[in-house]
Scaffold this active site. Structure first.
Site, short mmCIF file in Angstrom:
data_model
loop_
_atom_site.label_atom_id
_atom_site.label_comp_id
_atom_site.label_asym_id
_atom_site.label_seq_id
_atom_site.Cartn_x
_atom_site.Cartn_y
_atom_site.Cartn_z
N ASP A 82 0.80 -1.30 0.10
CA ASP A 82 -0.07 0.00 -0.03
C ASP A 82 1.08 1.29 -0.07
O ASP A 82 2.11 1.09 0.18
CB ASP A 82 -0.94 -0.04 1.19
N HIS A 116 -7.53 -5.07 10.81
CA HIS A 116 -7.29 -4.78 9.22
C HIS A 116 -5.97 -5.53 9.00
O HIS A 116 -4.99 -5.63 9.68
CB HIS A 116 -7.02 -3.16 9.03
N GLU A 145 -9.82 -2.12 5.78
CA GLU A 145 -10.57 -1.93 7.18
C GLU A 145 -11.58 -2.84 7.62
O GLU A 145 -12.21 -3.31 6.41
CB GLU A 145 -10.87 -0.64 7.33
N ASN A 174 -7.65 -3.20 14.93
CA ASN A 174 -9.19 -3.75 14.51
C ASN A 174 -9.05 -4.72 13.55
O ASN A 174 -10.21 -4.86 12.99
CB ASN A 174 -9.82 -2.27 14.01
#
Ligand code: PGA
Length: 239
Positions: A62, A130, A135, A128
């Site tokens: 990314d 991800h 996400e 979380n």
């Protein structure tokens, strides 16, 4: 999933490096690489080794939209600093965060991955759940895409910026569909803040609410943890 629990992130990085080195010596040519604090000890092991990377291709997960490659917070910069300056690769792909046409860049990145199937994919995990910037709620079946970052992720990343307003609000990111096509995956996580996400990834249901849970469906995943990240995991999953 195979789970390896090490004492700390230095040992975790060294253990991950052993796997990378073995796979490379056995012919792996395309590495899927990641940024963040988690892989730093792995990259230190790369740099300290005599491994030659000049015949390898890397494809990063990314990049932030809007950050130039020479911006110290960009993932281009991170990779140069932590790995490529010292261990140049034959070719290194990272999404172009400065593109004027994000959709075309995403499509072209999918094509790059198709032309260079990833032998070994490195992943971190967010608090979380991800993976990369996928996400909670991101569909499992998508390829490279633009992601609007959640408030939580912007907050977590703000430690790298002078203030939260400077944190980019979106990123270009490989999707779960790209990641799942890698032949082999190594996910690393260190520290107690990752413990809940690790438990959910391994013990919980496969759900888009926990993006990393898709890895339960991949045939060759090794999870490398320190004791803090492993603390909530049931003993039966540790081997
Ligand atoms: P970290 O980030 O390595 O900086 O903890 C990992 C992630 O959020 O995927």
């Amino acid at each position: 999933m195979k789970v390896i629990v090490t004492e700390n992130k230095i040992q975790g990085g060294a253990r991950a490096f052993e796997i990378f080195e073995k796979e490379i010596r056995n012919g792996a040519k395309v590495l899927g690489l990641a940024t963040g604090s988690t892989p730093e000890t792995l990259y230190q092991s790369f740099v300290a080794s005599d491994l030659n990377c000049e015949n390898l291709i890397s494809i990063n997960l990314d990049e932030y939209v809007g950050l130039k490659p020479d911006n110290p917070q960009s993932y281009h910069y991170f990779m140069q600093k932590h790995l490529f300056d010292k261990k140049p690769f034959k070719k290194s792909y990272i999404p172009d965060g400065m593109t004027k046409d994000v959709a075309a860049t995403c499509k072209a990145y999918d094509q790059i991955i198709k032309e260079h199937p990833i032998d070994l994919q490195l992943l971190g995990i967010g608090r979380n759940g991800h993976i990369a910037f996928n996400e909670p709620g991101t569909p499992f079946d998508i390829g490279t895409h633009e992601v609007k970052l959640t408030e939580n992720t912007i907050k977590a990343n703000s430690r790298f910026f002078d203030n939260e307003d400077e944190v980019p609000k979106s990123a270009i990111c490989m999707g779960s569909a790209n990641i799942m096509q890698a032949k082999k995956i190594i996910l690393m996580a260190f520290g107690e803040k990752k413990a809940k996400a690790i438990k959910e990834m391994i013990e919980g249901p496969v759900t888009e609410d926990v993006p990393a849970s898709i890895l339960q469906k991949h045939p060759d995943v090794t999870v490398i943890l320190d004791t803090a990240a492993a603390q909530e995991l049931d003993d039966k999953y540790k081997n």
